[in-house]
Design a protein around this motif. Structure first.
Motif, short mmCIF file in Angstrom:
data_model
loop_
_atom_site.label_atom_id
_atom_site.label_comp_id
_atom_site.label_asym_id
_atom_site.label_seq_id
_atom_site.Cartn_x
_atom_site.Cartn_y
_atom_site.Cartn_z
N GLY A 1 0.68 -1.26 -0.09
CA GLY A 1 -0.07 -0.14 0.12
C GLY A 1 0.82 1.34 0.02
O GLY A 1 0.16 2.34 0.32
N LEU A 2 2.14 1.09 -0.47
CA LEU A 2 3.04 2.35 -0.38
C LEU A 2 2.67 3.28 -1.55
O LEU A 2 3.23 4.50 -1.44
N ASN A 3 1.94 3.01 -2.21
CA ASN A 3 1.12 4.04 -3.15
C ASN A 3 0.23 4.98 -2.72
O ASN A 3 -0.12 5.78 -3.35
N ARG B 1 2.51 20.21 12.05
CA ARG B 1 3.05 18.95 11.60
C ARG B 1 3.06 18.84 10.16
O ARG B 1 1.90 19.41 9.77
N LEU B 2 4.03 18.52 9.40
CA LEU B 2 3.88 18.06 8.04
C LEU B 2 2.71 17.36 7.71
O LEU B 2 2.71 16.23 8.51
N PRO B 3 2.25 17.23 6.50
CA PRO B 3 1.32 16.46 6.15
C PRO B 3 1.86 14.99 6.26
O PRO B 3 2.90 14.73 5.42
N TYR B 4 1.36 14.12 6.73
CA TYR B 4 1.90 12.48 6.46
C TYR B 4 3.31 12.25 7.15
O TYR B 4 4.13 11.76 6.16
N HIS B 5 3.60 13.15 8.00
CA HIS B 5 4.99 12.98 8.49
C HIS B 5 5.66 11.81 8.88
O HIS B 5 6.83 11.43 9.00
N LEU B 6 4.75 10.78 9.46
CA LEU B 6 5.22 9.55 9.77
C LEU B 6 4.86 8.64 8.65
O LEU B 6 3.64 8.11 8.26
N SER B 7 5.95 7.96 8.16
CA SER B 7 5.62 6.94 7.02
C SER B 7 4.98 5.61 7.35
O SER B 7 5.02 5.29 8.50
N SER B 8 4.19 4.92 6.51
CA SER B 8 3.64 3.77 6.83
C SER B 8 4.74 2.74 7.32
O SER B 8 4.18 1.98 8.29
N LEU B 9 5.88 2.74 6.83
CA LEU B 9 6.83 1.64 7.14
C LEU B 9 7.30 2.07 8.79
O LEU B 9 7.45 1.01 9.49
N THR B 10 7.48 3.28 9.08
CA THR B 10 7.98 3.89 10.37
C THR B 10 6.76 3.11 11.47
O THR B 10 7.03 2.86 12.43
N GLN B 11 5.50 3.56 11.04
CA GLN B 11 4.55 3.40 11.87
C GLN B 11 4.48 1.75 12.15
O GLN B 11 4.22 1.27 13.21
N ALA B 12 4.57 1.16 11.11
CA ALA B 12 4.44 -0.53 11.30
C ALA B 12 5.61 -0.84 12.04
O ALA B 12 5.30 -1.87 12.65
N ALA B 13 6.65 -0.52 12.00
CA ALA B 13 8.03 -1.00 12.67
C ALA B 13 7.74 -0.67 13.99
O ALA B 13 8.32 -1.42 14.90
#
Length: 368
Positions: free
Chosen positions: A57-59, A253-265
């Motif tokens: 879902g990284l798109n 805060r910047l929009p979408y500042h935490l990536s999906s990968l960071t949140q999952a990890a």
């Protein structure tokens, strides 16, 4: 090549140097307060699964508000502190430095002032400067503790918009008692930020400032997963505060500042909390071993609640730093005359440090 002086830099950035500890290829790197233990294999396996699960879902953009991660962080804080922390009181960002930056963007800025009790975490004034927030050095005693009466008087005089208290303090290591924090909160009309990056390493009986949050809407407690969790490479920091503070920092805060990968990890790591924090006692044992060994070498230390020790006194701290480096041990010269800081590492790393220090101390300690 163009020099910095030729660029239209903001005036307050001229003459400054980027933050950073030396990154040198030596056998024993004990200068950046990292957890020396590798991540458990069970977590590595779950990390692979978690990251693969979001990769498809990284798109799409990540959850902008990181609700699931913040919920897990709230659960961790509730479990370990005994205080009731709900998701609305938690915010997360890319390392605690981004948390602090967002707080200064929100409550600091031009024509506003931040105060911190130096020597303390050197990024506090640097981030203040990057947000055009004026910085004031708070006073400490000669033993690096905070004189609460003098501190309260200074806060009332300066009337800062943001006050920083680092507990346990970096680079000195000692935790600040809750009475002092409460008194400073009462003395200011601004936001009081308690930086608890090292709190999991505190000595028995030390209580987190999380216990002071009820009824104090201008109090913020910042934390990190870089130290006790051994996730320095992840870059995940967070805060606990009144829900109004969490709402406020979302304005900057910047929009979408935490990536999906960071949140999952981060969520995968939090599911392995017990395994990760099992290393904390081992690190504390090496810290206490260092402290106990210093007197026999003619040296002393500042009482530490962190995963490092500030030790001295040296006639020339930088010369002692170089002598240790020549023996393959990298510690931190924090710029305090007579003092150096060492990270508590593994048993083997502590052996190497104490052996090298035993060779260095006789010719570098103050008075020799």
């Amino acid at each position: 090549m163009t020099s910095l002086e030729e660029l239209p830099l903001r005036p307050e950035l001229r003459g400054k140097s980027p933050y950073g500890a030396p990154q040198l290829a030596v056998a024993h790197q004990l200068n950046t307060n990292e957890n020396p233990y590798p991540l458990p294999k069970s977590l590595l396996a779950d990390l692979g699964t978690a990251l693969a699960g979001v990769a498809a879902g990284l798109n799409r953009y990540p959850d902008r508000d990181a609700v699931a991660l913040r919920t897990d962080l709230a659960t961790y804080l509730t479990r370990t502190s005994g205080e009731q922390v709900v998701v609305e009181k938690v915010w997360a960002a890319n390392g605690s430095n981004e948390v602090l930056q967002q707080l200064l963007q929100t409550f600091g800025g031009a024509d506003r002032t931040a105060l911190g009790f130096t020597p303390s975490y050197s990024m506090h004034p640097i981030i203040a400067g990057s947000t055009s927030t004026a910085w004031v050095d708070g006073h400490r005693r000669a033993d690096f503790t905070i004189d609460v009466d003098a501190a309260v008087a200074q806060v009332r005089e300066v009337r800062p918009d943001v006050v920083f208290v680092t507990s346990p303090n970096n680079p000195t290591g000692t935790a600040v008692d809750l009475d002092t924090i409460a008194a400073l909160y009462d003395a200011t009309d601004g936001v009081l930020v308690v930086d608890e990056a090292y709190t999991e390493f505190a000595r028995t009986g030390t209580v987190s400032a999380l216990s002071l949050l009820p009824g104090r809407p201008r109090l913020v407690v910042s934390r990190t997963m870089s130290k006790a969790f051994g996730m320095a490479g992840l870059r995940l920091g967070y805060l606990a505060a009144d829900p109004a503070v969490v709402e406020a920092v979302q304005l900057v805060r910047l929009p979408y500042h935490l990536s999906s990968l960071t949140q999952a990890a981060a969520r995968a790591a939090l599911a392995h909390t017990d395994e990760l924090l099992a290393t904390v006692e081992a690190v504390k044992a090496q810290r206490d071993r260092i402290v106990a060994a210093l007197p026999a070498l003619g040296l002393t230390s500042v009482p530490s609640d962190a995963n490092f020790v500030l030790f001295g006194h040296f006639g020339d701290a930088h010369a002692a730093w170089q002598a240790l480096l020549d023996r393959g041990v990298l510690v931190r010269d924090v710029g305090l005359p007579g003092w150096l800081r060492v990270t508590a590492g593994t048993l083997e790393e502590t052996d190497a440090f104490l052996t090298a220090l035993g060779e260095v101390a006789p010719s570098h300690r103050l008075g020799d």
